[in-house]
Scaffold this motif. Sequence first.
Motif, short mmCIF file in Angstrom:
data_model
loop_
_atom_site.label_atom_id
_atom_site.label_comp_id
_atom_site.label_asym_id
_atom_site.label_seq_id
_atom_site.Cartn_x
_atom_site.Cartn_y
_atom_site.Cartn_z
N UNK A 137 0.86 -1.18 -0.04
CA UNK A 137 -0.02 0.00 -0.01
C UNK A 137 0.81 1.34 0.12
N UNK A 138 2.03 1.20 0.81
CA UNK A 138 2.68 2.39 0.86
C UNK A 138 3.28 2.91 -0.45
N UNK A 139 3.59 1.86 -1.62
CA UNK A 139 4.03 2.12 -2.77
C UNK A 139 2.94 2.84 -3.58
N UNK A 140 1.69 2.45 -3.29
CA UNK A 140 0.67 3.19 -4.11
C UNK A 140 0.57 4.51 -3.45
N UNK A 141 0.70 5.05 -2.21
CA UNK A 141 0.84 6.30 -1.62
C UNK A 141 2.04 7.13 -2.31
N UNK A 142 3.08 6.46 -2.69
CA UNK A 142 4.21 6.94 -3.27
C UNK A 142 3.74 7.39 -4.75
N UNK A 143 3.12 6.60 -5.38
CA UNK A 143 2.68 6.90 -6.71
C UNK A 143 1.81 8.10 -6.94
N UNK A 144 0.89 8.11 -5.94
CA UNK A 144 0.06 9.33 -5.85
C UNK A 144 0.81 10.73 -5.74
#
Length: 351
Positions: free
Chosen positions: A282-289
């Motif tokens: 999930x934190x990789x998704x936060x990074x992408x945003x």
Amino acid sequence: MGNWASTAIRKIEADFNRSSDTHLIPLQIPALPQIQLYFKDESTHPTGSLKHRLARSLFLYGLCNGWIRYNTTIIEASSGSTAVSEAYFARLLGLPFIAVMPRGTSAEKIRSIEFYGGRCHLVDDPATIYEESRRLAQELNGHYMDQFTYAERATDWRGNNNIADTIFKQMELEPNPAPEWIVCGAGTGGTSATFGRYTRYQKLSTQICVVDPENSVFYDSYYSGNADCRCEGGSGVEGIGRPRVEPSFIPTVIDKVIRVPNVASYAAIHFLEEVMGRKCGGSTGTNLFGVCELVSDMVRNGRHGSVVTLICDDGNRYLNSYYNAQWLEDNGHQIAPWLERYRRFFFEGRW
């Protein structure tokens, strides 16, 4: 230093010597060829996450300070990934390990800790993990690793193969070797501190952006200047976001903080599975945003260049949550509109 401690340090150094560096993976944004995006894949460490580096540093720090001795019980306050990595190193040294974690931590992470011989001590209120860890350490005459205090000081931020050092070495032959931005989340704050200090020490123009999920204090603290911000409960993105400002969070080496809706983080990892063919945490998704926000600003201002972020851990740890359609529905997360937004940005350039 005694023979046991010397042998323990040698074992950790030997483990490092057997390991290769993690990959830096380019991901093309078809609509924006003037921007180069890279993911530092920290999921390929032996324990599957960015926290492998931190755990190694914390053990060496504790050993060299004389805090960890033969048969010392190691206790850590962790939402999962740091505890998995510390359990690995504790087993390497033959030490007992206890992870103090919120009860909502994913079952996959709990199984990983137990696989390495660790024990999980679960608490109902995430805010109590610190005091409970101290209590256990005192009761058992053990050592509380306290990643939230020592993360920023246990890592050699000037170089020595830290994550910033390896990224810039891997970027040397790329079209734009010095990234415009490096994007990362904050749990302890240690990673952003390493990036910020390293770029300043090396006299680089690269800026550091921290992405902060919902129900976390880093965004409010950064822009208000109030280091005493508090909130209740967890962030909704395991591994990042905290209910208090951790001692390792160094705001003065950060250039920007972006708040990220949790649903945007969850949708982002489903999008990344489409374009990368793999599951990320999930934190990789936060990074992408955060990447999309920054790249959008770069394009609007006529800037080109590179952006680097992290794959923090493997998405297979979250099959029962972020990748589970029923879990998303039960928790009111409608990812479809966000998925379309990411697709539109990558393939049409409109954010």
